[in-house]
Write an enzyme that holds these catalytic residues in place. Structure first.
Site, PDB file in Angstrom:
ATOM      1  N   ASP A  79       0.805  -1.179  -0.131  1.00 20.82           N
ATOM      2  CA  ASP A  79      -0.020  -0.092  -0.122  1.00 20.82           C
ATOM      3  C   ASP A  79       0.820   1.126  -0.139  1.00 20.82           C
ATOM      4  OD1 ASP A  79       0.695  -0.808   2.641  1.00 20.82           O
ATOM      5  OD2 ASP A  79      -0.615   0.657   3.447  1.00 20.82           O
ATOM      6  N   GLU A 137      -0.884  -1.963   5.062  1.00 19.66           N
ATOM      7  CA  GLU A 137      -0.062  -1.916   6.246  1.00 19.66           C
ATOM      8  C   GLU A 137      -0.185  -0.696   7.048  1.00 19.66           C
ATOM      9  OE1 GLU A 137       2.722  -1.614   9.172  1.00 19.66           O
ATOM     10  OE2 GLU A 137       2.778  -0.138   7.366  1.00 19.66           O
TER      11      GLU A 137
HETATM   12 ZN    ZN Z   1       4.922   3.863   6.631  1.00 18.37          ZN
HETATM   13 ZN    ZN Z   2       6.181   1.127   5.908  1.00 13.90          ZN
END
Ligand code: ZN
Ligand code: ZN
Length: 393
Positions: A79, A137
């Site tokens: 991401d 994440e």
């Molecule tokens: Zn980050």
């Molecule tokens: Zn990261």
């Protein structure tokens, strides 16, 4: 043992072009549709079995070695962040307001390179490699959702590995902690409720602005006075909002912030003191506080033996490298910790900055970019580690 450093260097163009393509087309957490599509395309070119759509956009591939053995999971996050890119790079984001400002474009390209190298050496492997390409994440719990989706089962995972390109340090530096690596993080929201009124008649109100100010100050006492001096914690109030105009005492003030800890007993103590302090101070000021506390991620704690193995391999592959096992711990958080909470393994940093090339802006900065020579180094270290763990003894 294969020379994965030489192989990764010969694959440099492959890795870099993938990284630049991901960089130019960043996608936010749980929206990594194009990225996951390219991952799937590359995996099928390699002839690897894979599943898509895990936790939304997650992809998992399996590589079966020639002989049976343990199962090693290796993870990359895919991401990007909601940041308007200011690097001016030729491969800069073509999606305004979204940017790969943490290096996850590099992580995805590195993991595909590791898969490519290991696939070419599958005859030498005793065991299975599970490649985990995870969504979201950045604070949205992609790893946890993939665990709920069964990533650690079928086949059951024995060891987990992950890395982060690290722009706080130059290429040639590695951070591999033998224990705690990144902090556990909580997010809090506090609402202080008082009684509003005229700014010129404060005695008729219960001022939540004053209460909030005292709460912010009192919270600093937790780290100073309730955490042992040789242990660590952070309590940061990061937003504070209340009131509309200069002559009205508002009825409420809202604050948000974060708490960071490593040891479970420190976490318990800090959270307990946090609640007591917020409620106690609010009440002392004639107000009432409500707290909304959310656990973002547990602490990222490495398995000492696995960390030692990676340190040894890093020394062999990069004799001139600076390998840190202690001064690499950060209060940042990582959702790889959810995997480490269930299975032993190691999460480590690969230095990626190059101040001479102007590539040293920090993570999440609009000018963030790293030196791509770190990519093959990271891929080589990961592939060599996996091969060691899967060499039949
Ligand atoms: Zn980050
Ligand atoms: Zn990261």
């Amino acid at each position: 043992m294969a020379d994965f450093l030489a192989e990764a260097q010969s694959l440099f163009e492959y890795t870099r072009s993938l990284r630049r393509d991901f960089h130019a087309h960043p996608e936010l957490g749980f929206h990594e549709v194009r990225t996951a599509g390219i991952v799937a395309q590359e995996l099928s070119k390699l002839g690897l079995e894979f599943n898509t759509g895990i936790a939304g956009t997650g992809v998992v591939a399996l590589l079966e070695g020639a002989k049976p053995g343990p199962v090693i999971l290796v993870r990359a996050d895919m991401d990007a962040l909601p940041i308007l890119e200011e690097t001016g790079a030729a491969y800069a984001s073509q999606n305004p307001g979204v940017m790969h400002a943490c290096g996850h474009d590099g992580h995805t390209a590195i993991l595909l390179t590791v898969a490519k190298m290991l696939q070419a050496h599958r005859d030498e492997l005793a065991g299975t490699v599970k490649f985990m390409f995870q969504p979201a994440e950045e604070g949205m719990g992609g790893a946890e959702k993939m665990i709920e989706g069964g990533i650690l089962e079928n086949p059951k995972v024995d060891r987990v590995l992950g890395l982060h390109l690290w722009n706080e340090q130059p290429v040639g530096w590695f951070g591999i902690s033998n224990g705690p690596m990144m902090a556990g993080a909580e997010i809090f929201k506090i609402k202080v409720q008082g009684k509003g009124g005229h700014g010129a008649a404060p005695h008729q109100s219960n001022d939540p602005v004053l209460a909030a100010a005292h709460i912010v100050s009192a919270l600093q006492g937790i780290v100073a006075r309730n955490v042992a001096p040789l242990q660590t914690a952070v309590v940061s109030v990061c937003t504070i909002h209340g009131g509309e105009t200069f002559n009205v005492i508002p009825t409420a003030v809202d604050m948000t912030g974060t708490i960071r800890t490593f040891e479970p007993e420190v976490r318990t103590r800090v959270l307990q003191r946090f609640e007591e302090t917020v409620h106690g101070v609010a009440e002392a000021m004639g107000c009432r506080a409500t707290i909304d506390l959310d656990r973002l991620s547990p602490a990222t704690v490495n398995h000492p033996e696995t960390a030692l193995l990676i340190q040894t391999i890093a020394h062999q592959l990069f004799p001139d490298a600076a390998i840190e096992s202690a001064n690499c711990i950060t209060m940042g958080s990582e959702d790889f910790s959810f995997l480490l909470e269930k299975v032993p393994g190691c999460f480590f940093f690969v230095g990626s900055a190059n101040p001479e090339k102007g590539l040293d802006a920090g993570h999440h900065h609009p000018k963030f970019d790293f030196d791509e020579v770190a990519l093959p180094r990271a891929a080589a270290l990961m592939a060599t580690t996996i091969t060691y763990l899967l060499s039949s003894k």
